[in-house]
Motif scaffolding. Structure first.
Motif, PDB file in Angstrom:
ATOM      1  N   GLY A 246      30.525 -22.426  -2.051  1.00 19.19           N
ATOM      2  CA  GLY A 246      30.418 -23.596  -1.200  1.00 19.19           C
ATOM      3  C   GLY A 246      31.514 -24.624  -1.411  1.00 19.19           C
ATOM      4  N   TYR A 247      32.651 -24.209  -1.976  1.00 16.87           N
ATOM      5  CA  TYR A 247      33.752 -25.135  -2.205  1.00 16.87           C
ATOM      6  C   TYR A 247      34.706 -25.163  -1.017  1.00 16.87           C
ATOM      7  CZ  TYR A 247      32.271 -25.081  -7.113  1.00 16.87           C
ATOM      8  OH  TYR A 247      31.550 -25.184  -8.280  1.00 16.87           O
ATOM      9  N   GLY A 248      35.351 -26.307  -0.819  1.00 16.30           N
ATOM     10  CA  GLY A 248      36.345 -26.430   0.237  1.00 16.30           C
ATOM     11  C   GLY A 248      37.715 -26.045  -0.270  1.00 16.30           C
ATOM     12  N   VAL A 249      38.552 -25.506   0.625  1.00 14.90           N
ATOM     13  CA  VAL A 249      39.934 -25.162   0.292  1.00 14.90           C
ATOM     14  C   VAL A 249      40.864 -26.117   1.038  1.00 14.90           C
ATOM     15  CG1 VAL A 249      41.708 -23.370   0.305  1.00 14.90           C
ATOM     16  CG2 VAL A 249      39.291 -22.735   0.033  1.00 14.90           C
ATOM     17  N   VAL A 250      41.633 -26.879   0.310  1.00 17.43           N
ATOM     18  CA  VAL A 250      42.548 -27.844   0.921  1.00 17.43           C
ATOM     19  C   VAL A 250      43.630 -27.104   1.694  1.00 17.43           C
ATOM     20  CG1 VAL A 250      44.194 -29.702   0.471  1.00 17.43           C
ATOM     21  CG2 VAL A 250      42.083 -29.544  -0.875  1.00 17.43           C
ATOM     22  N   ARG A 251      43.899 -27.540   2.910  1.00 14.11           N
ATOM     23  CA  ARG A 251      44.831 -26.819   3.783  1.00 14.11           C
ATOM     24  C   ARG A 251      46.220 -27.432   3.852  1.00 14.11           C
ATOM     25  NH1 ARG A 251      41.846 -24.012   8.785  1.00 14.11           N
ATOM     26  NH2 ARG A 251      39.952 -23.320   7.705  1.00 14.11           N
ATOM     27  N   GLN A 252      46.336 -28.709   3.595  1.00  9.99           N
ATOM     28  CA  GLN A 252      47.606 -29.391   3.852  1.00  9.99           C
ATOM     29  C   GLN A 252      48.661 -29.183   2.780  1.00  9.99           C
ATOM     30  OE1 GLN A 252      44.643 -30.721   4.313  1.00  9.99           O
ATOM     31  NE2 GLN A 252      44.552 -31.752   6.304  1.00  9.99           N
ATOM     32  N   PHE A 253      48.302 -28.556   1.667  1.00 12.27           N
ATOM     33  CA  PHE A 253      49.262 -28.381   0.582  1.00 12.27           C
ATOM     34  C   PHE A 253      49.346 -26.910   0.206  1.00 12.27           C
ATOM     35  CE2 PHE A 253      47.445 -32.553   0.570  1.00 12.27           C
ATOM     36  CZ  PHE A 253      48.576 -33.339   0.588  1.00 12.27           C
ATOM     37  N   TYR A 271      44.238 -20.694   2.476  1.00 10.82           N
ATOM     38  CA  TYR A 271      43.053 -20.498   3.308  1.00 10.82           C
ATOM     39  C   TYR A 271      43.327 -19.343   4.275  1.00 10.82           C
ATOM     40  CZ  TYR A 271      45.943 -23.102   6.607  1.00 10.82           C
ATOM     41  OH  TYR A 271      46.988 -23.506   7.410  1.00 10.82           O
ATOM     42  N   ARG A 272      42.293 -18.859   4.956  1.00 11.17           N
ATOM     43  CA  ARG A 272      42.475 -17.747   5.906  1.00 11.17           C
ATOM     44  C   ARG A 272      43.455 -18.156   6.992  1.00 11.17           C
ATOM     45  NH1 ARG A 272      36.915 -18.344   5.732  1.00 11.17           N
ATOM     46  NH2 ARG A 272      35.947 -17.050   4.109  1.00 11.17           N
ATOM     47  N   ASN A 273      44.416 -17.278   7.269  1.00  6.81           N
ATOM     48  CA  ASN A 273      45.446 -17.587   8.256  1.00  6.81           C
ATOM     49  C   ASN A 273      46.018 -16.301   8.828  1.00  6.81           C
ATOM     50  OD1 ASN A 273      48.298 -16.985   6.788  1.00  6.81           O
ATOM     51  ND2 ASN A 273      46.820 -17.754   5.284  1.00  6.81           N
ATOM     52  N   ASN A 274      46.815 -16.440   9.848  1.00  3.24           N
ATOM     53  CA  ASN A 274      47.436 -15.278  10.487  1.00  3.24           C
ATOM     54  C   ASN A 274      48.958 -15.348  10.443  1.00  3.24           C
ATOM     55  OD1 ASN A 274      45.074 -13.802  11.382  1.00  3.24           O
ATOM     56  ND2 ASN A 274      44.721 -15.499  12.803  1.00  3.24           N
ATOM     57  N   GLU A 275      49.473 -16.050   9.450  1.00  4.65           N
ATOM     58  CA  GLU A 275      50.923 -16.160   9.325  1.00  4.65           C
ATOM     59  C   GLU A 275      51.544 -14.810   8.982  1.00  4.65           C
ATOM     60  OE1 GLU A 275      52.828 -19.036   9.790  1.00  4.65           O
ATOM     61  OE2 GLU A 275      50.911 -19.743  10.619  1.00  4.65           O
ATOM     62  N   ARG A 276      52.737 -14.581   9.494  1.00  3.26           N
ATOM     63  CA  ARG A 276      53.428 -13.315   9.251  1.00  3.26           C
ATOM     64  C   ARG A 276      54.245 -13.369   7.967  1.00  3.26           C
ATOM     65  NH1 ARG A 276      55.865 -11.876  15.276  1.00  3.26           N
ATOM     66  NH2 ARG A 276      53.835 -11.763  16.379  1.00  3.26           N
ATOM     67  N   GLY A 277      54.670 -12.187   7.542  1.00  3.36           N
ATOM     68  CA  GLY A 277      55.543 -12.103   6.377  1.00  3.36           C
ATOM     69  C   GLY A 277      54.959 -11.258   5.274  1.00  3.36           C
ATOM     70  N   GLN A 283      61.240 -11.141  -5.740  1.00  5.73           N
ATOM     71  CA  GLN A 283      61.040 -12.458  -5.135  1.00  5.73           C
ATOM     72  C   GLN A 283      60.141 -13.304  -6.046  1.00  5.73           C
ATOM     73  OE1 GLN A 283      58.648 -12.268  -1.602  1.00  5.73           O
ATOM     74  NE2 GLN A 283      59.210 -14.310  -0.903  1.00  5.73           N
ATOM     75  N   THR A 284      60.400 -14.620  -6.094  1.00  4.07           N
ATOM     76  CA  THR A 284      59.537 -15.521  -6.861  1.00  4.07           C
ATOM     77  C   THR A 284      58.954 -16.594  -5.950  1.00  4.07           C
ATOM     78  OG1 THR A 284      61.508 -16.788  -7.532  1.00  4.07           O
ATOM     79  CG2 THR A 284      60.612 -15.207  -9.122  1.00  4.07           C
ATOM     80  N   PHE A 285      57.671 -16.872  -6.167  1.00  2.00           N
ATOM     81  CA  PHE A 285      57.007 -17.957  -5.432  1.00  2.00           C
ATOM     82  C   PHE A 285      55.785 -18.412  -6.219  1.00  2.00           C
ATOM     83  CE2 PHE A 285      55.410 -13.928  -3.649  1.00  2.00           C
ATOM     84  CZ  PHE A 285      54.030 -14.089  -3.707  1.00  2.00           C
ATOM     85  N   THR A 286      55.230 -19.532  -5.818  1.00  2.00           N
ATOM     86  CA  THR A 286      54.040 -20.055  -6.491  1.00  2.00           C
ATOM     87  C   THR A 286      52.792 -19.813  -5.648  1.00  2.00           C
ATOM     88  OG1 THR A 286      54.002 -22.289  -5.508  1.00  2.00           O
ATOM     89  CG2 THR A 286      55.436 -21.938  -7.433  1.00  2.00           C
ATOM     90  N   ILE A 287      51.679 -19.692  -6.334  1.00  2.00           N
ATOM     91  CA  ILE A 287      50.356 -19.726  -5.717  1.00  2.00           C
ATOM     92  C   ILE A 287      49.628 -20.849  -6.425  1.00  2.00           C
ATOM     93  CG2 ILE A 287      48.232 -18.466  -5.209  1.00  2.00           C
ATOM     94  CD1 ILE A 287      49.797 -15.859  -5.575  1.00  2.00           C
ATOM     95  N   GLU A 288      49.033 -21.789  -5.678  1.00  2.00           N
ATOM     96  CA  GLU A 288      48.460 -22.977  -6.305  1.00  2.00           C
ATOM     97  C   GLU A 288      47.264 -23.524  -5.522  1.00  2.00           C
ATOM     98  OE1 GLU A 288      51.388 -26.279  -6.084  1.00  2.00           O
ATOM     99  OE2 GLU A 288      52.797 -24.743  -5.399  1.00  2.00           O
ATOM    100  N   PRO A 289      46.155 -22.780  -5.492  1.00  2.85           N
ATOM    101  CA  PRO A 289      44.987 -23.218  -4.718  1.00  2.85           C
ATOM    102  C   PRO A 289      44.405 -24.529  -5.222  1.00  2.85           C
ATOM    103  CG  PRO A 289      44.403 -21.425  -6.211  1.00  2.85           C
ATOM    104  CD  PRO A 289      45.893 -21.537  -6.241  1.00  2.85           C
ATOM    105  N   MET A 290      43.954 -25.352  -4.264  1.00  2.61           N
ATOM    106  CA  MET A 290      43.287 -26.623  -4.549  1.00  2.61           C
ATOM    107  C   MET A 290      41.922 -26.584  -3.893  1.00  2.61           C
ATOM    108  SD  MET A 290      46.600 -28.894  -3.617  1.00  2.61           S
ATOM    109  CE  MET A 290      48.142 -28.009  -3.835  1.00  2.61           C
ATOM    110  N   LEU A 291      40.885 -26.647  -4.707  1.00  2.80           N
ATOM    111  CA  LEU A 291      39.508 -26.586  -4.206  1.00  2.80           C
ATOM    112  C   LEU A 291      38.821 -27.931  -4.404  1.00  2.80           C
ATOM    113  CD1 LEU A 291      40.142 -23.560  -4.196  1.00  2.80           C
ATOM    114  CD2 LEU A 291      37.908 -23.142  -5.236  1.00  2.80           C
ATOM    115  N   THR A 292      37.841 -28.210  -3.545  1.00  2.00           N
ATOM    116  CA  THR A 292      37.074 -29.445  -3.653  1.00  2.00           C
ATOM    117  C   THR A 292      35.582 -29.145  -3.608  1.00  2.00           C
ATOM    118  OG1 THR A 292      36.939 -29.871  -1.269  1.00  2.00           O
ATOM    119  CG2 THR A 292      38.892 -30.696  -2.414  1.00  2.00           C
TER     120      THR A 292
END
Length: 335
Positions: A246-253, A271-277, A283-292
């Motif tokens: 029941g936690y929220g997932v912040v979308r703007q960051f 969050y659930r999305n349909n972005e391509r790629g 390759q290096t990148f970050t994953i940084e979920p923010m829950l509320t």
């Protein structure tokens, strides 16, 4: 350091949102709550309405900017008058670049681990910034947040309802607080970026559960990464797990590419999305979920950096920089 949506281009990577992702300026539309309603955060009625004994977070005094020895190389944006933005193109490395990323990631992890040991009732977030700053420069590195789009400190300290980008100040940590410490270092021309949420003293079960599940979301997302995997699968697995509690997932960051530049493609939505790629080898990148626990709507303070939940509910975040390898991923920001 999260990129994202921004009212100002400086609010980048954790600030890159979905709607305006293709904008050249990577400026996203935030909730209307990022405007005049900010002032409502600081009246007595709102302070007293939070459940339990906890009061709404309020800004403290910010100390002068700390100095970095002149012989330590600076990222290009430090000397630029133009706020940094999202760089087009992924960070894909050769063997030398991978070794540099390992070094910067390892130092970032060590600094974060040390910062976590400082968390206790009575210490200020500015004290934590001082210690982090000193450890980074003592290792010949530059604290990446310092001077990024005008950010005044060397680390982000986000307490309780602060979603991200909290500015270290004179506020004293209190028993029962939770605090996300977001460390990024620039070493040998490469950034290592990581964060974790820590407990301050005796933290209640509700806060502990939020922090635990947020860490699980990051771990689950990392576990499905590898060459050719669609980025959108990260958002799905995080969102699915958060929904179970029941936690929220912040979308703007968002998460972001990181390496020679602080914030680059791809934009990683949590969050659930349909972005391509799809993910690429080396390759290096970050994953940084923010829950509320409550509202996922963000409110931006007048300092143009600190972002808190609209209803004052707790927020937690964890972050790693990862390298895509032939058989999955390597976590670069691990001691």
């Amino acid at each position: 350091m999260a990129g994202g949506v921004s009212v100002h281009p400086r609010l980048m990577s954790s600030f890159v949102g979905t709607r305006l992702r293709r904008s050249k300026h990577v400026s996203m539309r935030l909730s209307r709550t990022f405007s005049g309603i900010t002032n409502l955060l600081f009246n007595r009625r709102n302070v007293d309405e939070l459940p339990g004994k906890r009061k709404r977070l309020r800004p403290g005094n910010v100390s002068p900017r700390r100095e970095v020895p002149k012989d330590i190389p600076r990222p290009p944006y430090v000397k630029s008058k133009t706020p940094a933005g999202l760089v087009t193109g992924p960070e894909v490395h050769d063997e030398n670049g991978i070794e540099c990323m390992r070094a910067s990631g390892r130092l970032a992890a060590q600094v974060l681990q040390y910062a976590g040991t400082l968390v206790r009732p009575g210490i200020t977030t500015d004290d934590i910034d001082q210690a982090v700053h000193q450890m980074i420069v003592d290792n010949g590195a530059y604290p990446s947040p310092l001077g990024y789009g005008g950010f005044p400190k060397s680390v982000c300290t986000s307490v309780n309802e602060c979603i991200c980008h909290g500015i270290p100040d004179s506020r004293v940590l209190e028993d029962g607080d939770i605090i996300n410490i977001d460390v990024t270092v620039y070493l040998n021309g490469h950034h290592g970026d990581t964060s974790a949420t820590f407990f301050c003293g005796d933290v209640d079960d509700e806060a502990r559960k939020l922090v635990q599940v947020t860490k699980e979301c990051l771990d689950k997302a990392i576990s499905i990464c590898g060459p050719g995997v669609e980025y959108k699968k990260i958002g799905k697995i995080i969102h699915d797990h958060a929904d179970k509690f029941g936690y929220g997932v912040v979308r703007q960051f968002v998460g972001h590419g990181v390496g020679k530049v602080f914030h680059a493609d791809p934009v990683i939505h949590h969050y659930r999305n349909n972005e391509r790629g799809r993910m690429m080898l080396n390759q290096t990148f970050t994953i940084e979920p923010m829950l509320t626990i409550g509202s996922i709507e963000p409110v931006l303070w007048d300092d143009n950096w600190t972002v808190v939940t609209e209803d004052g509910s707790l927020s937690a975040q964890f972050e790693h920089t990862i390298l895509v390898t032939s058989d999955g991923v390597e976590i670069m920001t691990r001691c």
